[in-house]
Scaffold this active site. Structure first.
Site, PDB file in Angstrom:
ATOM      1  N   SER A  37     -44.846  20.615   4.324  1.00 30.13           N
ATOM      2  CA  SER A  37     -43.999  19.265   4.293  1.00 30.13           C
ATOM      3  C   SER A  37     -44.950  18.226   3.671  1.00 30.13           C
ATOM      4  CB  SER A  37     -43.497  19.009   5.710  1.00 30.13           C
ATOM      5  OG  SER A  37     -43.074  17.345   5.301  1.00 30.13           O
ATOM      6  N   HIS A  64     -41.646  21.902   1.028  1.00 28.13           N
ATOM      7  CA  HIS A  64     -40.735  21.238   1.907  1.00 28.13           C
ATOM      8  C   HIS A  64     -40.927  19.530   1.473  1.00 28.13           C
ATOM      9  CE1 HIS A  64     -37.970  20.957   5.335  1.00 28.13           C
ATOM     10  NE2 HIS A  64     -38.744  19.700   5.613  1.00 28.13           N
ATOM     11  N   ASP A 123     -39.162  16.054   2.172  1.00 27.68           N
ATOM     12  CA  ASP A 123     -38.308  15.231   3.129  1.00 27.68           C
ATOM     13  C   ASP A 123     -37.756  13.755   2.284  1.00 27.68           C
ATOM     14  OD1 ASP A 123     -38.574  16.848   5.742  1.00 27.68           O
ATOM     15  OD2 ASP A 123     -40.630  16.393   5.487  1.00 27.68           O
ATOM     16  N   MET A 167     -35.608  10.560   2.855  1.00 29.40           N
ATOM     17  CA  MET A 167     -34.824   9.662   4.107  1.00 29.40           C
ATOM     18  C   MET A 167     -34.383   8.442   3.508  1.00 29.40           C
ATOM     19  SD  MET A 167     -38.169   9.892   6.837  1.00 29.40           S
ATOM     20  CE  MET A 167     -38.825  11.559   7.111  1.00 29.40           C
ATOM     21  N   HIS A 207     -35.133  18.586   2.304  1.00 28.77           N
ATOM     22  CA  HIS A 207     -34.464  18.363   3.516  1.00 28.77           C
ATOM     23  C   HIS A 207     -34.079  16.705   3.151  1.00 28.77           C
ATOM     24  CE1 HIS A 207     -35.330  17.673   8.207  1.00 28.77           C
ATOM     25  NE2 HIS A 207     -34.119  17.616   7.653  1.00 28.77           N
ATOM     26  N   MET A 231     -32.419  13.600   4.822  1.00 32.28           N
ATOM     27  CA  MET A 231     -32.273  12.933   5.982  1.00 32.28           C
ATOM     28  C   MET A 231     -31.438  11.756   5.764  1.00 32.28           C
ATOM     29  SD  MET A 231     -35.523  13.832   7.810  1.00 32.28           S
ATOM     30  CE  MET A 231     -36.189  14.410   6.386  1.00 32.28           C
ATOM     31  N   MET A 257     -34.357  21.026  14.019  1.00 30.74           N
ATOM     32  CA  MET A 257     -35.286  19.808  14.100  1.00 30.74           C
ATOM     33  C   MET A 257     -35.969  19.870  15.471  1.00 30.74           C
ATOM     34  SD  MET A 257     -35.675  18.320  11.253  1.00 30.74           S
ATOM     35  CE  MET A 257     -36.911  17.056  12.334  1.00 30.74           C
ATOM     36  N   ASP A 285     -38.616  22.846  12.136  1.00 28.32           N
ATOM     37  CA  ASP A 285     -39.343  21.785  11.479  1.00 28.32           C
ATOM     38  C   ASP A 285     -39.727  20.792  12.370  1.00 28.32           C
ATOM     39  OD1 ASP A 285     -40.012  19.543   9.554  1.00 28.32           O
ATOM     40  OD2 ASP A 285     -38.086  19.316   8.646  1.00 28.32           O
TER      41      ASP A 285
HETATM   42  C1  DX5 Z   1     -39.347  14.843   9.850  1.00 26.78           C
HETATM   43  C2  DX5 Z   1     -39.621  15.933   8.551  1.00 26.78           C
HETATM   44  C3  DX5 Z   1     -40.618  17.061   8.913  1.00 26.78           C
HETATM   45  C4  DX5 Z   1     -42.017  16.586   9.117  1.00 26.78           C
HETATM   46  C5  DX5 Z   1     -42.862  17.486   9.793  1.00 26.78           C
HETATM   47  O1  DX5 Z   1     -38.383  14.094   9.997  1.00 26.78           O
HETATM   48  O2  DX5 Z   1     -38.322  16.434   8.744  1.00 26.78           O
HETATM   49  O3  DX5 Z   1     -40.494  17.757   7.769  1.00 26.78           O
HETATM   50  O4  DX5 Z   1     -42.600  16.014   7.765  1.00 26.78           O
HETATM   51  O5  DX5 Z   1     -44.190  16.734   9.841  1.00 26.78           O
HETATM   52  P1  DX5 Z   1     -44.960  17.561  11.147  1.00 26.78           P
HETATM   53  O6  DX5 Z   1     -45.148  18.961  10.767  1.00 26.78           O
HETATM   54  O7  DX5 Z   1     -46.293  16.537  10.808  1.00 26.78           O
HETATM   55  O8  DX5 Z   1     -44.314  17.270  12.394  1.00 26.78           O
HETATM   56 ZN    ZN Z   2     -38.153  18.228   7.127  1.00 23.66          ZN
END
Ligand code: DX5
Ligand code: ZN
Length: 215
Positions: free
Chosen positions: A7, A32, A34, A36, A65, A67, A136, A174
């Site tokens: 990620s 991956h 993320d 947001m 991903h 969010m 999650m 994740d």
């Molecule tokens: C959190 C993200 C994850 C995050 C995971 O909302 O969806 O992908 O980056 O990070 P770690 O592996 O550090 O928990």
């Molecule tokens: Zn993620």
């Protein structure tokens, strides 16, 4: 052997090219990414331009991903930016089937993500339509949180449901994945491990990725 998806939320944004090269030269399977919006989750990460730049720096699949609220508004934009997989959250999609169909019609693999409090059984009638279910294992929004142990039961339950329905769906887990908990997570049914801090904050990220592949 699980698929491993580092990620980039935990990567060094000032050295993105080097971080991409590291993952390219590792045994990792997916990137991956993320995204947001500061509304669905209490944090803002990065958006389309970063996805577009990272896309150009790799030939590995980009697993995006989302969010964000109203993900359907941006599906075409993420396709244009080069996303290969687009995962939306169950909690923000009252018309989830429509979102999934849209993503697939744009030529991407479609994923649905569920928060820690969302029961796996709510996915029973969408499992035939999705390629990926992302469970999650922390509350979405931040990297570096502690793995919620109840996730193990949810992975088992989802695996059972996938077998019962005889569908072809990958289980992606994740949040809070470490070298300690990765083996039990895979053992109970995870196909894809997302790892942010465990990979990027380590002294030897490539070796960590390799360890996650060969648990
Ligand atoms: C959190 C993200 C994850 C995050 C995971 O909302 O969806 O992908 O980056 O990070 P770690 O592996 O550090 O928990
Ligand atoms: Zn993620």
């Amino acid at each position: 052997m699980p698929l491993v998806a580092p990620s980039f939320l935990a990567s060094n944004f000032l050295r993105l090219q080097e971080e991409c090269d590291m993952v390219n030269n590792s045994e990792a399977d997916w990137f991956h990414l993320d995204v947001m919006d500061g509304r669905f989750v209490p944090n803002i990460s990065f958006g389309l331009p970063i996805v577009e730049h990272i896309r150009k720096a790799t030939s590995k699949p980009c697993d995006v991903h989302l969010m964000i609220e109203e993900p359907g508004k941006y599906a075409q934009d993420f396709k244009n930016a080069g996303a290969d997989h687009l995962t939306v959250h169950y909690e923000v999609c009252p018309h989830l089937h429509r979102n999934i169909e849209q993503i697939k019609s744009l030529g991407m693999k479609a994923g649905v993500a569920i928060n820690p409090h969302t029961p796996v059984l709510l996915l029973a009638d969408i499992l035939h339509d999705v390629d990926i279910v992302l469970i999650m294992s922390v509350n979405p929004g931040f990297g570096g949180q502690k793995f919620i142990s109840h996730t193990i039961d949810k992975i088992r339950e989802l695996k059972r449901l996938i077998k019962e329905k005889v569908v072809n769906v990958l289980i992606e887990v994740d949040g809070g994945i470490t070298l300690e908990n990765a083996a039990p997570v895979v053992h109970c049914g995870a196909d894809v491990l997302v790892a942010g801090n465990t990979v990027f904050k380590s002294d030897n990220p490539k070796a960590v990725i390799s360890k996650l592949k060969h648990l």
